[in-house]
Design a protein around this motif. Structure first.
Motif, short mmCIF file in Angstrom:
data_model
loop_
_atom_site.label_atom_id
_atom_site.label_comp_id
_atom_site.label_asym_id
_atom_site.label_seq_id
_atom_site.Cartn_x
_atom_site.Cartn_y
_atom_site.Cartn_z
N ASP A 141 0.87 -1.18 0.00
CA ASP A 141 0.00 0.00 0.00
C ASP A 141 0.91 1.23 0.00
OD1 ASP A 141 -2.09 1.80 0.53
OD2 ASP A 141 -2.86 0.70 2.26
N ILE A 142 0.38 2.37 -0.40
CA ILE A 142 1.13 3.64 -0.35
C ILE A 142 0.16 4.78 -0.04
CG2 ILE A 142 0.95 3.93 -2.89
CD1 ILE A 142 3.75 5.27 -2.80
N PHE A 143 0.65 5.76 0.71
CA PHE A 143 -0.16 6.96 1.02
C PHE A 143 0.09 7.96 -0.10
CE2 PHE A 143 -0.96 10.36 4.59
CZ PHE A 143 -2.22 10.62 4.08
N CYS A 144 -0.80 7.95 -1.09
CA CYS A 144 -0.69 8.83 -2.25
C CYS A 144 -1.44 10.12 -1.90
CB CYS A 144 -1.30 8.13 -3.48
SG CYS A 144 -1.26 9.11 -4.97
N GLU A 145 -0.70 11.17 -1.59
CA GLU A 145 -1.33 12.36 -1.04
C GLU A 145 -0.42 13.56 -1.25
OE1 GLU A 145 -4.51 12.63 0.54
OE2 GLU A 145 -3.87 14.69 0.21
N ALA A 146 -1.01 14.75 -1.37
CA ALA A 146 -0.20 15.96 -1.47
C ALA A 146 0.74 16.03 -0.27
CB ALA A 146 -1.13 17.18 -1.49
N HIS A 147 1.98 16.38 -0.48
CA HIS A 147 3.04 16.47 0.54
C HIS A 147 3.50 15.11 1.06
CE1 HIS A 147 2.01 20.67 0.46
NE2 HIS A 147 0.78 20.40 0.87
N VAL A 148 3.01 14.01 0.47
CA VAL A 148 3.50 12.70 0.88
C VAL A 148 4.08 12.02 -0.38
CG1 VAL A 148 3.05 10.62 2.24
CG2 VAL A 148 1.66 12.66 2.64
N PHE A 149 3.31 11.18 -1.09
CA PHE A 149 3.81 10.57 -2.33
C PHE A 149 2.87 10.92 -3.48
CE2 PHE A 149 5.43 7.80 1.07
CZ PHE A 149 6.80 8.00 0.86
N SER A 150 3.46 11.31 -4.61
CA SER A 150 2.66 11.74 -5.76
C SER A 150 2.07 10.54 -6.49
CB SER A 150 3.55 12.54 -6.72
OG SER A 150 4.48 11.64 -7.32
N VAL A 151 1.15 10.83 -7.41
CA VAL A 151 0.56 9.76 -8.23
C VAL A 151 1.65 9.07 -9.04
CG1 VAL A 151 -0.99 9.32 -10.18
CG2 VAL A 151 -1.71 10.84 -8.34
N LYS A 152 2.58 9.87 -9.56
CA LYS A 152 3.68 9.29 -10.37
C LYS A 152 4.54 8.33 -9.54
CE LYS A 152 5.98 11.05 -14.24
NZ LYS A 152 6.31 12.16 -15.04
N GLN A 153 4.87 8.79 -8.34
CA GLN A 153 5.68 7.93 -7.45
C GLN A 153 4.90 6.67 -7.08
OE1 GLN A 153 6.46 11.00 -4.43
NE2 GLN A 153 8.65 10.70 -4.77
N ALA A 154 3.62 6.85 -6.80
CA ALA A 154 2.80 5.70 -6.38
C ALA A 154 2.69 4.69 -7.52
CB ALA A 154 1.41 6.19 -5.96
N GLU A 155 2.57 5.20 -8.74
CA GLU A 155 2.42 4.30 -9.89
C GLU A 155 3.67 3.42 -10.04
OE1 GLU A 155 2.04 6.30 -13.66
OE2 GLU A 155 1.00 4.56 -14.51
#
Ligand code: IZC
Ligand code: ZN
Length: 427
Positions: free
Chosen positions: A222-236
């Motif tokens: 799982d990943i916390f895809c959120e502003a100031h945490v991990f971006s959509v690009k990073q999560a992908e």
């Protein structure tokens, strides 16, 4: 603990029958049998139907524990498919700060929030974490939860992430509630990697995740895809790598900002996308189309004073919606199933039937278990909950009150209410 059980005379037996998630309109069908009975042998459900029919099927020469649940209802054991149940310390002060206007992200940016729990979890011994997790599971059992998902993500370093996951394995083996583990090393950027989030994800991929897989410590990533945490690009990129290592995928998506996490979950065909408070119409349609379970966490919206996820829109779009508590020390420190159901019904416009589906068969689907649990069907594990009232209408109506009379795991009574007080009877 034979796992041989005959439950009879249920005023309503709610089967939630099915072996896959229920989508859209199907969520309203919970399969009610009046004067219902269930036969469980060796922990597995053998037969389900009217009491007279099932009585006739009792095999001779085999002993069964018989329970008469007249005036009560029976449901599948609840599946809480999103929690962070292993952690050190608490953050009660943050709850009160938020009620006075400080935001979740403001607290996190100042080193509180997740990073505060990371500090406390690193300090806690494995034994302390096991004992506190068992206490929490005892209370979950009181609320009728028979399977729970738990995430790491309060270590953010190799040792502590593995420690959290080992604790989940230990409590899974020693407690009646089954625990399904998720690796959430990508929950926040640790202080040692401040402003180097790519390097941190790379560290997880190279050093931590191979070990998690090798030791069989987590099924999901799982990943916390959120502003100031991990971006959509990073999560992908991160989730694609996780999949190639053998993890199934989950994502904390669109919780506080509409980044497009739902769209990403759909394009990756993740097992579930969770939170979705801010998801777009497009993202919701994509979840429905790609058959990603939409896991909604109304307790978090309540505690953060954020708008609730658009459950009606999602169900109308054909999504399979699951409900879970998100139990964690920060954004929702409640695991009251009846409270979550009341929020779903009162604040999100779900019907009580949809809320029941969301906490049973769809919860099971959100952790890849809909073939084994989440409904009362022959062949599944005999995981059930007996509620002290004659109809399921009471669940949201008797708001937040624990109405569970018995919790049954694999055909054994593992918790029962006596004399109005709650205590676990065996482990
Ligand atoms: O500890 O605040 N949202 N993770 C993402 C959380 C909430 C848990 C926490
Ligand atoms: Zn969460």
């Amino acid at each position: 603990m034979s796992g041989n059980l005959f439950v009879k005379n249920a005023s309503q037996l709610i089967t939630c029958s099915g072996f896959s998630p229920k989508r859209g309109k199907e969520m309203g069908d919970i399969g009610v049998i009046e004067d219902g009975a269930i036969l469980v042998q060796g922990g597995k459900i053998q037969a389900v139907g009217k009491t007279d029919e099932i009585k006739a099927l009792l095999p001779k020469g085999v002993s069964f524990e018989t329970i008469d649940v007249s005036g009560q209802i029976v449901l599948p054991g609840f599946v809480d498919s999103h929690t962070h149940l292993v952690f050190g310390g608490f953050r009660a002060d943050e709850f009160l700060m938020r009620t006075q206007g400080t935001s979740y992200m403001d607290i996190m940016k100042k080193g509180g929030g997740i990073l505060k729990t990371v500090h406390d979890t690193r300090k806690a011994s494995e034994t302390e974490l096991v004992l506190s997790a068992i206490k929490r599971l005892d209370t979950m059992l009181e609320f009728g939860v028979t399977t729970v998902e738990g995430k790491s993500g309060y270590g953010l370093d190799q040792n502590t992430e593995l420690k959290q996951l080992r604790v989940m394995k230990m409590v899974d083996a020693s407690h009646p509630v089954d625990v399904v583990s998720t690796f959430l090393g990508a929950h926040a950027v640790p202080t040692a990697y401040r402003n180097k989030s790519d390097a941190y994800l790379e560290f997880l991929e190279k050093s931590v995740m191979p070990e998690v897989r090798e030791r069989g410590l987590a099924e999901f990533c799982d990943i916390f895809c959120e502003a100031h945490v991990f971006s959509v690009k990073q999560a992908e990129r991160f989730l694609e790598n996780a999949r190639s290592m053998g993890f199934q995928l989950k994502i904390h998506a669109d919780e506080l900002s509409p980044l497009g996490g739902a769209e990403l979950a759909a394009s990756l065909k993740a097992t579930s996308a969770d939170h979705l408070l801010m998801s777009s119409d497009k993202g919701i349609s994509a979840l429905a189309e790609k058959e990603v379970v939409a896991t909604l966490l109304p307790g978090t919206a309540f505690c953060l004073k954020e708008p609730y996820a658009r459950a009606r829109h999602m169900i109308h779009a054909g999504c399979a919606v699951a409900l879970a508590t998100d139990f964690n020390p920060g954004s929702c420190a409640s695991f009251s199933i009846s409270f979550m159901m009341a929020l779903a019904v009162v604040q999100m416009g779900m019907t009580i039937e949809e809320a029941i589906t969301a906490f049973t068969i769809n919860g099971a689907a959100a952790i890849g278990r809909s073939h084994q649990i989440g409904s009362i069907d022959p062949g599944k594990w005999g995981d059930m909950v007996v509620i002290d009232y004659p109809s399921y209408d009471f669940i949201p109506y008797h708001t937040g009150i624990n109405q569970v009379h018995l919790t049954i795991k694999r055909g054994n009574i593992v918790w029962q209410r006596q004399n109005g007080t709650c205590y676990p009877i065996s482990r």
